[in-house]
Write a protein that holds these residues in place. Structure first.
Motif, PDB file in Angstrom:
ATOM      1  N   ALA A  38       0.819  -1.219   0.000  1.00  0.00           N
ATOM      2  CA  ALA A  38       0.000   0.000   0.000  1.00  0.00           C
ATOM      3  C   ALA A  38       0.851   1.266   0.000  1.00  0.00           C
ATOM      4  N   GLY A  39       1.891   1.306   0.814  1.00  0.00           N
ATOM      5  CA  GLY A  39       2.722   2.498   0.897  1.00  0.00           C
ATOM      6  C   GLY A  39       3.456   2.791  -0.401  1.00  0.00           C
ATOM      7  N   ALA A  40       4.011   1.756  -1.027  1.00  0.00           N
ATOM      8  CA  ALA A  40       4.748   1.941  -2.277  1.00  0.00           C
ATOM      9  C   ALA A  40       3.815   2.345  -3.411  1.00  0.00           C
ATOM     10  N   VAL A  41       2.627   1.766  -3.446  1.00  0.00           N
ATOM     11  CA  VAL A  41       1.672   2.123  -4.500  1.00  0.00           C
ATOM     12  C   VAL A  41       1.158   3.544  -4.286  1.00  0.00           C
ATOM     13  N   LEU A  42       0.960   3.919  -3.035  1.00  0.00           N
ATOM     14  CA  LEU A  42       0.541   5.287  -2.736  1.00  0.00           C
ATOM     15  C   LEU A  42       1.601   6.285  -3.204  1.00  0.00           C
ATOM     16  N   ALA A  43       2.864   5.982  -2.936  1.00  0.00           N
ATOM     17  CA  ALA A  43       3.951   6.865  -3.387  1.00  0.00           C
ATOM     18  C   ALA A  43       3.981   6.948  -4.911  1.00  0.00           C
ATOM     19  N   PHE A  44       3.773   5.838  -5.575  1.00  0.00           N
ATOM     20  CA  PHE A  44       3.708   5.809  -7.040  1.00  0.00           C
ATOM     21  C   PHE A  44       2.574   6.709  -7.539  1.00  0.00           C
ATOM     22  N   ALA A  45       1.387   6.570  -6.945  1.00  0.00           N
ATOM     23  CA  ALA A  45       0.232   7.359  -7.376  1.00  0.00           C
ATOM     24  C   ALA A  45       0.445   8.844  -7.132  1.00  0.00           C
ATOM     25  N   GLN A  46       1.033   9.177  -5.988  1.00  0.00           N
ATOM     26  CA  GLN A  46       1.235  10.586  -5.650  1.00  0.00           C
ATOM     27  C   GLN A  46       2.263  11.259  -6.550  1.00  0.00           C
ATOM     28  N   THR A  50      -1.542  14.705 -12.112  1.00  0.00           N
ATOM     29  CA  THR A  50      -2.951  14.619 -11.732  1.00  0.00           C
ATOM     30  C   THR A  50      -3.825  14.216 -12.905  1.00  0.00           C
ATOM     31  N   HIS A  51      -3.491  14.693 -14.090  1.00  0.00           N
ATOM     32  CA  HIS A  51      -4.307  14.390 -15.267  1.00  0.00           C
ATOM     33  C   HIS A  51      -4.398  12.889 -15.525  1.00  0.00           C
ATOM     34  N   ASP A  52      -3.350  12.162 -15.155  1.00  0.00           N
ATOM     35  CA  ASP A  52      -3.336  10.709 -15.379  1.00  0.00           C
ATOM     36  C   ASP A  52      -4.394   9.994 -14.550  1.00  0.00           C
ATOM     37  N   LEU A  53      -4.862  10.614 -13.488  1.00  0.00           N
ATOM     38  CA  LEU A  53      -5.762   9.958 -12.540  1.00  0.00           C
ATOM     39  C   LEU A  53      -7.232  10.278 -12.785  1.00  0.00           C
ATOM     40  N   LEU A  54      -7.512  11.117 -13.781  1.00  0.00           N
ATOM     41  CA  LEU A  54      -8.885  11.604 -13.941  1.00  0.00           C
ATOM     42  C   LEU A  54      -9.871  10.513 -14.328  1.00  0.00           C
ATOM     43  N   PHE A  55      -9.393   9.439 -14.958  1.00  0.00           N
ATOM     44  CA  PHE A  55     -10.318   8.388 -15.376  1.00  0.00           C
ATOM     45  C   PHE A  55     -10.712   7.480 -14.208  1.00  0.00           C
ATOM     46  N   LEU A  56     -10.045   7.619 -13.067  1.00  0.00           N
ATOM     47  CA  LEU A  56     -10.370   6.795 -11.904  1.00  0.00           C
ATOM     48  C   LEU A  56     -11.550   7.399 -11.143  1.00  0.00           C
ATOM     49  N   PRO A  57     -12.442   6.561 -10.624  1.00  0.00           N
ATOM     50  CA  PRO A  57     -13.599   7.101  -9.907  1.00  0.00           C
ATOM     51  C   PRO A  57     -13.244   7.745  -8.573  1.00  0.00           C
ATOM     52  N   ARG A  58     -12.085   7.390  -8.009  1.00  0.00           N
ATOM     53  CA  ARG A  58     -11.645   7.964  -6.742  1.00  0.00           C
ATOM     54  C   ARG A  58     -10.184   8.364  -6.841  1.00  0.00           C
ATOM     55  N   ASP A  59      -9.808   9.294  -5.994  1.00  0.00           N
ATOM     56  CA  ASP A  59      -8.447   9.814  -5.983  1.00  0.00           C
ATOM     57  C   ASP A  59      -7.544   8.878  -5.189  1.00  0.00           C
ATOM     58  N   ILE A  60      -6.756   8.072  -5.894  1.00  0.00           N
ATOM     59  CA  ILE A  60      -5.936   7.059  -5.227  1.00  0.00           C
ATOM     60  C   ILE A  60      -4.692   7.648  -4.582  1.00  0.00           C
ATOM     61  N   THR A  61      -4.518   8.963  -4.652  1.00  0.00           N
ATOM     62  CA  THR A  61      -3.417   9.583  -3.915  1.00  0.00           C
ATOM     63  C   THR A  61      -3.790   9.793  -2.448  1.00  0.00           C
ATOM     64  N   GLN A  62      -5.023   9.490  -2.091  1.00  0.00           N
ATOM     65  CA  GLN A  62      -5.479   9.638  -0.709  1.00  0.00           C
ATOM     66  C   GLN A  62      -5.311   8.310   0.032  1.00  0.00           C
ATOM     67  N   VAL A  89       7.563   0.815  -7.410  1.00  0.00           N
ATOM     68  CA  VAL A  89       6.455   0.528  -8.314  1.00  0.00           C
ATOM     69  C   VAL A  89       6.580   1.413  -9.551  1.00  0.00           C
ATOM     70  N   LEU A  90       6.595   0.770 -10.718  1.00  0.00           N
ATOM     71  CA  LEU A  90       6.718   1.490 -11.980  1.00  0.00           C
ATOM     72  C   LEU A  90       5.388   1.542 -12.741  1.00  0.00           C
ATOM     73  N   GLY A  91       4.478   0.674 -12.370  1.00  0.00           N
ATOM     74  CA  GLY A  91       3.185   0.638 -13.039  1.00  0.00           C
ATOM     75  C   GLY A  91       2.293  -0.382 -12.372  1.00  0.00           C
ATOM     76  N   CYS A  92       1.019  -0.325 -12.710  1.00  0.00           N
ATOM     77  CA  CYS A  92       0.086  -1.307 -12.153  1.00  0.00           C
ATOM     78  C   CYS A  92      -1.096  -1.487 -13.091  1.00  0.00           C
ATOM     79  N   ALA A  93      -1.686  -2.653 -13.007  1.00  0.00           N
ATOM     80  CA  ALA A  93      -2.925  -2.963 -13.709  1.00  0.00           C
ATOM     81  C   ALA A  93      -3.909  -3.498 -12.685  1.00  0.00           C
ATOM     82  N   ALA A  94      -5.147  -3.089 -12.794  1.00  0.00           N
ATOM     83  CA  ALA A  94      -6.187  -3.554 -11.879  1.00  0.00           C
ATOM     84  C   ALA A  94      -7.396  -4.022 -12.682  1.00  0.00           C
ATOM     85  N   VAL A  95      -7.888  -5.198 -12.330  1.00  0.00           N
ATOM     86  CA  VAL A  95      -9.109  -5.744 -12.925  1.00  0.00           C
ATOM     87  C   VAL A  95     -10.188  -5.681 -11.855  1.00  0.00           C
TER      88      VAL A  95
END
Length: 205
Positions: A38-46, A50-62, A89-95
């Motif tokens: 969780a911590g490493a993915v949070l750092a990656f997201a942060q 910001t524009h990269d995150l707009l397609f997500l329904p929630r702000d994963i930087t929180q 973390v360099l990237g992620c995919a979520a299903v």
């Protein structure tokens, strides 16, 4: 990050992790995300624009949103695969799926990649991995969405058989209040499987 098991987190999956991908800048490990990440993915997201995150329904930087993501993985509602090098973390995919909805035959695929690695093929590899997971889980349709100006991402998904199905006008607003359109791309899994068989491919990707 200590996830080193070579068996699937989801008992319905036969895809094994971790797995190594060759890359021009050094090998990248693909592995399942779990609570320890969780911590490493949070750092990656942060660190993402910001524009990269707009397609997500929630702000994963929180942090609270990241906690909800981890809980969804534990429930089996999300499969997340991370691309990692040296514990970064360099990237992620979520299903994402909702087994209790009227659309339980549909999975949503979300892919994020570090800006420096875009165009390197990592995004396509992660998208391909997500499609394979959705396919083996028996989903009939996979959807992905992104802002219309993310042409590189759209091209990656179209190369995997996704086609535009809807345009959502002014569907999201960024932190400055600017509205952006989203395009929804969809993949018919049965059609893709038929094409793979026609080319002699017997396993998902």
């Amino acid at each position: 990050m200590t996830n080193t098991a070579d068996t699937p987190t989801n008992p319905g999956s036969t895809r094994l992790y971790p797995r190594t991908l060759p890359h021009a800048d050094g090998e990248i490990a693909l592995r399942r995300m779990d609570a320890a990440d969780a911590g490493a993915v949070l750092a990656f997201a942060q660190a993402l624009p910001t524009h990269d995150l707009l397609f997500l329904p929630r702000d994963i930087t929180q942090p609270k949103v990241m906690d909800a993501w981890v809980r969804a993985i534990a429930r089996g509602d999300i499969d997340s695969v991370l691309a990692v090098r040296d514990d970064k973390v360099l990237g992620c995919a979520a299903v994402i799926r909702d087994p209790h909805s009227w659309s339980r035959h549909v999975a949503e695929l979300r892919v994020l990649v570090e800006p420096a690695l875009r165009g390197s093929g990592l995004g396509q590899q992660l998208a391909q991995e997500g499609c394979a997971l959705a396919m083996e889980q028996g989903h009939e349709k996979v959807v992905a969405q992104m802002t219309v100006d993310q042409r590189g991402a759209i091209a990656v998904f179209q190369a995997l058989g996704f086609r535009p199905e809807a345009l959502l006008s002014k569907h999201v607003k960024d932190r400055e209040g600017r509205a952006h359109d989203l395009v929804v791309l969809c993949q018919d899994v049965a059609q893709v499987e038929a094409q793979m068989r026609a080319y002699g491919v017997t396993e998902a990707f």
